[in-house]
Every structure is written in structure tokens, then in C-alpha cells.
Write an enzyme that holds these catalytic residues in place. Structure first.
Site, short mmCIF file in Angstrom:
data_model
loop_
_atom_site.label_atom_id
_atom_site.label_comp_id
_atom_site.label_asym_id
_atom_site.label_seq_id
_atom_site.Cartn_x
_atom_site.Cartn_y
_atom_site.Cartn_z
N LYS A 115 -4.59 35.36 17.36
CA LYS A 115 -5.78 35.25 18.16
C LYS A 115 -6.17 36.75 18.48
CE LYS A 115 -5.94 36.32 22.19
NZ LYS A 115 -5.52 36.28 23.88
N TYR A 120 -6.02 25.03 27.52
CA TYR A 120 -6.69 26.25 27.42
C TYR A 120 -7.89 26.21 28.18
CZ TYR A 120 -3.17 26.65 23.64
OH TYR A 120 -1.94 26.69 22.98
N PRO A 159 6.34 39.70 22.37
CA PRO A 159 6.06 39.99 23.63
C PRO A 159 4.55 40.29 24.20
CG PRO A 159 7.37 41.74 22.85
CD PRO A 159 7.32 40.52 21.84
N ALA A 160 3.94 40.72 23.04
CA ALA A 160 2.31 41.14 23.31
C ALA A 160 1.67 40.14 24.14
CB ALA A 160 1.71 41.48 22.04
N LYS A 211 -4.09 19.77 21.60
CA LYS A 211 -2.59 19.11 22.19
C LYS A 211 -3.00 18.24 23.67
CE LYS A 211 -1.34 23.56 20.61
NZ LYS A 211 -2.56 24.59 20.99
N PHE A 239 3.41 37.92 17.49
CA PHE A 239 3.75 39.33 17.76
C PHE A 239 4.41 39.22 19.05
CE2 PHE A 239 -0.92 38.97 16.12
CZ PHE A 239 -0.68 39.38 15.00
N ASP A 291 -7.00 26.20 16.75
CA ASP A 291 -5.86 25.70 17.45
C ASP A 291 -6.24 25.79 18.91
OD1 ASP A 291 -2.74 25.03 17.59
OD2 ASP A 291 -3.01 26.34 19.21
N HIS A 311 1.92 18.76 23.45
CA HIS A 311 2.22 20.19 23.80
C HIS A 311 3.54 20.52 24.12
CE1 HIS A 311 -0.58 23.63 25.21
NE2 HIS A 311 0.28 24.09 24.77
N SER A 328 -10.36 38.83 19.57
CA SER A 328 -11.73 38.88 19.39
C SER A 328 -12.21 39.91 18.72
CB SER A 328 -12.39 38.64 20.88
OG SER A 328 -12.00 39.56 21.44
N ARG A 329 -11.77 41.03 18.33
CA ARG A 329 -12.17 42.15 17.75
C ARG A 329 -12.60 41.77 16.16
NH1 ARG A 329 -7.36 46.19 19.01
NH2 ARG A 329 -6.35 44.39 19.07
N SER A 381 4.86 20.05 19.93
CA SER A 381 5.14 21.42 19.88
C SER A 381 6.17 21.71 21.08
CB SER A 381 3.81 21.96 20.39
OG SER A 381 3.97 23.29 20.69
N ASN A 382 7.03 22.82 20.89
CA ASN A 382 8.05 23.24 21.79
C ASN A 382 9.13 22.09 21.83
OD1 ASN A 382 6.64 25.61 22.86
ND2 ASN A 382 5.24 24.21 23.63
P1 NAD Z 1 -0.81 36.27 19.74
O1 NAD Z 1 0.55 36.36 19.15
O2 NAD Z 1 -1.87 35.81 18.51
O3 NAD Z 1 -1.50 37.54 20.34
C1 NAD Z 1 -0.92 38.31 21.26
C2 NAD Z 1 -1.88 39.51 21.62
O4 NAD Z 1 -1.98 40.15 20.42
C3 NAD Z 1 -3.27 39.35 21.89
O5 NAD Z 1 -3.34 40.01 23.22
C4 NAD Z 1 -3.99 39.56 20.83
O6 NAD Z 1 -5.42 40.30 21.28
C5 NAD Z 1 -3.26 40.82 20.06
N1 NAD Z 1 -3.54 40.90 18.66
C6 NAD Z 1 -3.91 39.96 17.90
N2 NAD Z 1 -4.03 40.43 16.68
C7 NAD Z 1 -3.73 41.63 16.48
C8 NAD Z 1 -3.42 42.49 15.89
N3 NAD Z 1 -3.86 42.38 14.37
N4 NAD Z 1 -3.29 43.85 16.12
C9 NAD Z 1 -3.08 44.22 17.38
N5 NAD Z 1 -3.14 43.25 18.64
C10 NAD Z 1 -3.32 41.99 18.07
O7 NAD Z 1 -0.38 35.26 20.83
P2 NAD Z 1 -0.61 33.96 21.56
O8 NAD Z 1 -2.27 34.04 21.80
O9 NAD Z 1 0.22 33.91 22.47
O10 NAD Z 1 -0.41 33.00 20.20
C11 NAD Z 1 -1.57 32.66 19.28
C12 NAD Z 1 -1.95 31.10 19.59
O11 NAD Z 1 -0.72 30.09 19.51
C13 NAD Z 1 -2.37 30.95 20.86
O12 NAD Z 1 -3.88 31.50 21.02
C14 NAD Z 1 -2.43 29.41 20.93
O13 NAD Z 1 -3.47 28.77 19.94
C15 NAD Z 1 -0.91 29.26 20.22
N6 NAD Z 1 0.02 28.99 21.38
C16 NAD Z 1 0.47 27.69 21.39
C17 NAD Z 1 1.41 27.41 22.58
C18 NAD Z 1 2.31 26.22 22.47
O14 NAD Z 1 2.77 26.05 23.60
N7 NAD Z 1 2.25 25.48 21.49
C19 NAD Z 1 2.01 28.65 23.14
C20 NAD Z 1 1.41 30.07 22.98
C21 NAD Z 1 0.49 30.17 22.02
#
Ligand code: NAD
Length: 322
Positions: free
Chosen positions: A271, A49, A219-220, A78, A217, A44, A111, A273-274, A166-167
């Protein structure tokens, strides 16, 4: 291939994908390559980005090494609001395609609703929210039906297999459904236990629009912006209800959060990278929550939205021109 969702366009979309927001440029190609190796097929991305070239490098490497073919992958990008004028949509899509090194997107989304005044990519790319790159938010007069007609042109010209939004909220979707020759195949929205969006998800189900949850997740993802309303919330992965359900199933809290969304029929795009976490997130559909667990998670809804455009603006200094 894991579970998929059938789109109204006829194409299948993987239910669990990989989100590319805030994946930094230095590690992005490796992250995408490693995610493909771990089994991810949906990516995605977005012009906004600022990492589409690096994402494309990761994809190219995986294809070159024979890990996957282009057809195995499902790639989303997007359209940013400054490209929502009718004649700017196709060039913006072509720029993203060229950065990725692709001939078509599986899904191309608007977007955010609300066209902003065009910013030439030669001036600034990605352009961000502000017309001057600092503080001015300048509207364009283009209405949504004009942008959507241009999005439909991308399907005709085979630049996008499916198109969506989106949104967007219910009212705008209802309006679009009145004029769309190609209805939006997907809606991507913020969705987590603090923002469950029951009515919007029901509307999409009724209209055959697939829903993808982002920021699963909660607020994270927004702590790094210093958002006070994100800091004030109990982190969902430490929430007693979520950790209790996770322990009962022998799963991680993150997997419970993702399963709650996928069991509702939504797609998710977490998302990380681990490597260990990459695999865990992808394996979030191999167990089922009980109905009472689902209901209790729903009951956490507070209608709290973190990804509000105005959260990124200094509203005192913001100027809006018509
Ligand atoms: P996310 O919820 O995927 O991740 C939030 C945080 O959680 C990150 O810091 C990540 O490192 C951590 N994390 C991920 N997996 C974990 C796990 N298993 N255990 C512990 N921590 C973990 O947040 P995001 O990036 O906001 O959303 C995901 C994707 O959604 C984005 O990368 C993007 O592609 C999309 N997105 C789209 C919009 C939009 O406006 N359309 C907005 C925000 C995000």
C-alpha cells in the site's frame, strides 16, 4: 494485466495488488482511482478498514471513465469476527458489497479465526475488536465449521466468486479441509523476511491454497502503533542484505522484498499513495533474484509476528467472557 495466480475456484487472481488498510477516508477514493490508472487490478479491502464506501467511489469513477470494467478488477473484502455467527455472515457480506457498490466480491475472506459476540452495525460500524467499543472482548460460541458453511453459501448465492481465510494457522486449515465442501481458495498471512512461514506456505502449496502476503515490509506498517518489537527491528528497507541485493539488480529495496515473496509464488498487496512508489511496487515481478539471494533472505527469519490481535489490546484490562 500482470502475472496471475490460478485459484482452486477456477478464477485468476492478480499476483500484485493494492492494500487498503489505513488508507484514510479523505484520500481513499482518489488513491483507488489513481492506483487503477497506474495499472492495479486487485484491491484488498475489509469491513474493518472503514473505507469501503470511498474505495467503491474510486472504482465507480474508473469504470465510469472507461479505464476498466468490473470484470477487469479483482476485489477482496473480509468478514470481521463479530459477524462469524452463521446467520450474520451473509448480511455482513451484503453490507460490504453495498458500501463498495458491487454485486459480487472476487474473494471474500474470514479476517481472523475466532468468532466474537455479534455487534449490530446500527450500534457501531466497523465494530472493531471490543464488544463495548472500549475494552471487552466477548467470545461467541460459533465454531469454524458453521462460519465456513455460511461462507460457502455466499458462493452459492453468487455474492463471492472465491472464498478464503486470513490469519489462520496450519492446524485450523487441516481441520477445515476435513469438512469444507468448497475448500478455501486463498490464505492471507503476515509474511516478510522476519516471518517467513515456511511450513504454512508449503502446506498451502500442497493443498492448492493460494497464499497472499501482507505487511511485506515487516515492521514498517506497525511503527505508528508504537509497537516496541517493531521499533526494535532494523527497518527492512535499510537492511544491508536487502539494500545490497537491490543495488546489484538496480532495483529498490522494496522491490526486492516484494520479488522475494512473488518469486516464492505468493501474491503481494503493498500500500502507498505516492504515485512513483505505486508504479514501483507494481513493477516488482520484472526481474529475478538469484537462489543464494533468496536463501540469504530466508535466513533472516526470526518468527516475529507484528499483527497479533493481542498487540492491539491492553491485556491487563481485557475481559474475556465465554
Ligand atoms: P505495507 O507493508 O504494504 O506498507 C507498510 C508501509 O510501507 C506503509 O507505510 C507504506 O506507505 C510504506 N511503503 C509502501 N511501499 C513502499 C515503498 N515502495 N517504499 C517505501 N515505503 C513504502 O503494509 P500493510 O499496509 O500492513 O500491508 C499491506 C496490505 O495488506 C494492507 O493494506 C491490507 O490490505 C493487508 N493487510 C491485511 C491484514 C490481515 O489481517 N489480513 C493485516 C495487515 C495488512
Amino acid at each position: 494485466m500482470g502475472p496471475t495466480i490460478k485459484l482452486s475456484s477456477g478464477y485468476e487472481m492478480p499476483q500484485v495488488g493494492f492494500g487498503l488498510w489505513k488508507v484514510d477516508n479523505a484520500t481513499c477514493a482518489d488513491t483507488v482511482y489513481n492506483a487503477i490508472k497506474a495499472g492495479y487490478r486487485l484491491f484488498d479491502g475489509a469491513c474493518d478498514y472503514g473505507n469501503e464506501k470511498e474505495c467503491g467511489e474510486g472504482v465507480a469513477r474508473a469504470i465510469k471513465e472507461g479505464l476498466v470494467t468490473r470484470e477487469d478488477l479483482f476485489i477482496t473484502s473480509k468478514l470481521w469476527p463479530v459477524f462469524e455467527d452463521g446467520d450474520k455472515v451473509e448480511p455482513a457480506c451484503r453490507r460490504s458489497l453495498s458500501d463498495w457498490g458491487l454485486e459480487y466480491f472476487d474473494l471474500y475472506l474470514i479476517h481472523f479465526p475466532g468468532a466474537l459476540k455479534y455487534v449490530d452495525p446500527a450500534v457501531r460500524y466497523p465494530p472493531g475488536w471490543h464488544f463495548d467499543g472500549k475494552s471487552q472482548i466477548v467470545r461467541s460460541s460459533t465454531p469454524m465449521h458453521v462460519t465456513w458453511a455460511a461462507m460457502e453459501g455466499l458462493v452459492t448465492n453468487k455474492l463471492a466468486r472465491s472464498i478464503g481465510v486470513s490469519n489462520f494457522q496450519a492446524q485450523l486449515l487441516y481441520d477445515m479441509l476435513r469438512y469444507a465442501k468448497i475448500p478455501p481458495a486463498a490464505l492471507q498471512i503476515e509474511h516478510h523476511p522476519y516471518l517467513v512461514q515456511k511450513e504454512l506456505v508449503s502446506l498451502c502449496k500442497a493443498e492448492g491454497i493460494a497464499v497472499t502476503a501482507y505487511s511485506s515490509f515487516g515492521p514498517a506498517s506497525f511503527l505508528e502503533f508504537g509497537f516496541k518489537h517493531a521499533e526494535a527491528m532494523v527497518p527492512l528497507m535499510q537492511d544491508e542484505l536487502i539494500t545490497g541485493i537491490a543495488a546489484r539488480h538496480g532495483k529498490e529495496p522494496s522491490q526486492v522484498l516484494l520479488r522475494w515473496a512473488t518469486q516464492r509464488g505468493l501474491a503481494v498487496i503493498p500500500k502507498t499513495s505516492r504515485p512513483a512508489v505505486l508504479a514501483q511496487n507494481l513493477e516488482c515481478t520484472g526481474f529475478d533474484l538469484e537462489q543464494d539471494e533468496i536463501d540469504k533472505i530466508f535466513a533472516k527469519d526470526m518468527g516475529i509476528r507484528f499483527n497479533q490481535p493481542s498487540n492491539y489490546f491492553d491485556t491487563d484490562k481485557m475481559w474475556i467472557f465465554g
